[in-house]
Design a protein around this motif. Structure first.
Motif, PDB file in Angstrom:
ATOM      1  N   TYR A 349      -9.702   6.612   5.229  1.00  0.00           N
ATOM      2  CA  TYR A 349      -8.969   7.387   4.229  1.00  0.00           C
ATOM      3  C   TYR A 349      -7.462   7.213   4.259  1.00  0.00           C
ATOM      4  O   TYR A 349      -6.809   7.428   3.249  1.00  0.00           O
ATOM      5  N   GLN A 355      -6.404   3.251   0.910  1.00  0.00           N
ATOM      6  CA  GLN A 355      -5.974   4.129  -0.190  1.00  0.00           C
ATOM      7  C   GLN A 355      -5.948   3.355  -1.511  1.00  0.00           C
ATOM      8  O   GLN A 355      -6.335   3.874  -2.558  1.00  0.00           O
ATOM      9  N   ARG A 358      -9.644   2.656  -2.498  1.00  0.00           N
ATOM     10  CA  ARG A 358     -10.331   3.837  -3.011  1.00  0.00           C
ATOM     11  C   ARG A 358      -9.977   4.091  -4.471  1.00  0.00           C
ATOM     12  O   ARG A 358     -10.838   4.432  -5.288  1.00  0.00           O
ATOM     13  N   PRO A 366      -4.031   8.047  -4.241  1.00  0.00           N
ATOM     14  CA  PRO A 366      -3.658   8.090  -2.819  1.00  0.00           C
ATOM     15  C   PRO A 366      -3.223   9.476  -2.371  1.00  0.00           C
ATOM     16  O   PRO A 366      -2.753  10.298  -3.167  1.00  0.00           O
ATOM     17  N   THR A 367      -3.370   9.722  -1.077  1.00  0.00           N
ATOM     18  CA  THR A 367      -2.872  10.958  -0.477  1.00  0.00           C
ATOM     19  C   THR A 367      -1.673  10.692   0.424  1.00  0.00           C
ATOM     20  O   THR A 367      -1.168  11.608   1.073  1.00  0.00           O
ATOM     21  N   ARG A 368      -1.225   9.435   0.473  1.00  0.00           N
ATOM     22  CA  ARG A 368       0.017   9.074   1.146  1.00  0.00           C
ATOM     23  C   ARG A 368       1.063   8.771   0.086  1.00  0.00           C
ATOM     24  O   ARG A 368       0.829   7.986  -0.830  1.00  0.00           O
TER      25      ARG A 368
END
Length: 448
Positions: A349, A355, A358, A366-368
């Motif tokens: 993840y 990222q 995904r 993305p989560t970054r």
């Protein structure tokens, strides 16, 4: 020291029966505190048989593909034993198996609404490992707003799959025919324009669900989040009686009553599909994943006609976007595969290439924060959306992403609030009264 797997005076069968019928909520925390798995010597390397639970085939494929990278980044060799079940069923089974003291997974995918059930008592800390140390090296790069829904008391119990930014999906061809642009300025102006279009053309510029309690609340909640409010505060207390909530409900209720916002049963099935296909619904305010799970599957023949745009703002304040949905992946604590599970989830993840992969495979953002600067993602053109580079819009609004706070009583909130929202939509009560009534009903049921 051996601890009893159930509260004094209750057999394990009693606990499971009470949980199954919904009457065991109050005792679940103490029950699990008595049956947390005994410390097991953790595996630090080598072959690991890892039990993996999820509700979505997409996650199965994604994590399976991520195994080689996880093996390259760790000392483990993974063998996934995958179980697929409904999102709510996963939590029910997880807690039941924990009470039984056997059969829990090593890694589990928890849909955001289902995760709220883990916040009751000590369920989350008793069952799930804390990711705080694992994510510490990149904490400054993580979008912290997407850690909040899966956290409790400062500890992170799951990593989110997405930063599901809400945008304005709209029919570009119909906007052009009607002489519209997406630069409405404010939601209030959007409502005024929408009312005129509805009266003249018989079409709506947006839609909300009215027959599905979860969808009904979500459609309004994303407006509330954008306005700067939320259903709960950081301590899990309901926050319905606020100016932000009244502004958001006033806008949606007025839009429904004027025809600017259409009502549909839900945002996925025949009702919304009919509106989209007929051209009676020209847009929706939904999260980024709705492109893949709502628009494209419902009207594939309208490829090239759709676009996305940032949302209008509220006159009273707030940001340019909201969020909706999400799934967090957690690892069960105190098991032999706990460290291996943490390594798999963090690699799959959080690695930048993952990222990017995904988003390309599943449409999840993305989560970054740094990955929003990816030239590869920026260059992607979506043929369905007329070749639009969708990521340019997402990058432009990501810094306005709001936090979402949850409560162990989120399901009560959904049940209670949905009915009162509909009363406001129908003009049976004022938005302020609907919110007061919802807050009172929620307090009564949550207290019970």
């Amino acid at each position: 020291m051996t601890r009893s797997p159930h509260p004094p005076g209750l057999t394990r069968r009693d606990v499971l029966r009470l949980f199954a019928i919904g009457g065991g909520a109050a005792l679940l925390g103490s029950s699990l505190a008595g049956c947390a798995p005994a410390n097991t010597r953790p595996s630090t390397s080598g072959d690991v048989d890892l039990s993996f639970w999820t509700h979505d085939d997409g996650y199965i494929a994604f994590f399976t593909d991520a195994v080689p990278l996880a093996e390259a980044n760790s000392a483990f060799r993974y063998h996934l034993d995958i179980t697929k079940a409904g999102a709510s069923d996963i939590v029910t089974k997880l807690i039941a198996q924990a009470v039984a003291g056997t059969g829990t997974p090593d890694v589990v995918g928890l849909e955001i609404g289902a995760f709220a059930r883990m916040l009751r008592g000590d369920i989350a800390p008793e069952l799930l490992a804390d990711f705080s140390d694992a994510i510490a090296p990149i904490a400054d790069d993580l979008i912290t707003a997407r850690l909040t829904p899966f956290s409790k008391d400062g500890k992170v119990y799951a990593l989110d799959s997405d930063t599901p930014l809400t945008v304005l999906y709209h029919r570009a061809d119909e906007y052009k025919r009607l002489g519209l642009t997406t630069d409405f300025g404010t939601w209030e102006e959007f409502g005024r324009v929408g009312a005129r279009i509805a009266e003249k053309e018989g079409v709506a510029l947006s839609a909300v669900a009215t027959s599905d309690p979860g969808g009904t609340v979500q459609n309004w909640h994303i407006h509330l989040l954008q306005r700067g409010g939320d259903l709960f505060d950081a301590d899990g207390n309901a926050t319905l009686e606020t100016p932000e909530a009244e502004d958001a409900l006033t806008f949606v209720a007025q839009g429904v009553q004027s025809g600017a916002i259409a009502t549909v049963a839900d945002m996925y099935g025949p009702s919304v599909q009919s509106g989209l296909k007929s051209g009676k619904i020209l847009g929706v305010n939904m999260p980024s994943w709705y492109a893949s799970y709502g628009i494209k599957p419902n009207v594939p023949e309208q490829s090239g006609m759709w676009r996305i745009a940032p949302l209008p703002r509220f006159e009273g304040g707030g940001g340019r976007t909201a969020v909706g949905g999400g799934t967090g992946f957690g690892t069960l604590r105190d098991k032999s595969a706990t460290d291996a599970g943490i390594a798999l989830v963090t690699t799959a993840y959080l690695e930048p290439e993952q990222q990017i992969a995904r988003y390309k495979a599943m449409g999840y953002l993305p989560t970054r924060r740094s990955v929003f600067e990816s030239a590869e993602l920026a260059a992607l053109e979506d043929e369905y959306f007329g070749g639009q580079r969708l990521f340019e819009t997402y990058k432009d609004i990501v810094d306005d992403v709001p936090e979402v706070h949850q409560s162990a009583n989120s399901s009560i909130m959904t049940t209670v609030l949905s009915g009162h929202l509909l009363r406001a939509y129908k003009g049976q009560v004022s938005p302020a009264q609907a919110l007061r009534d919802a807050a009172a009903d929620y307090r009564g049921q949550a207290r019970g």
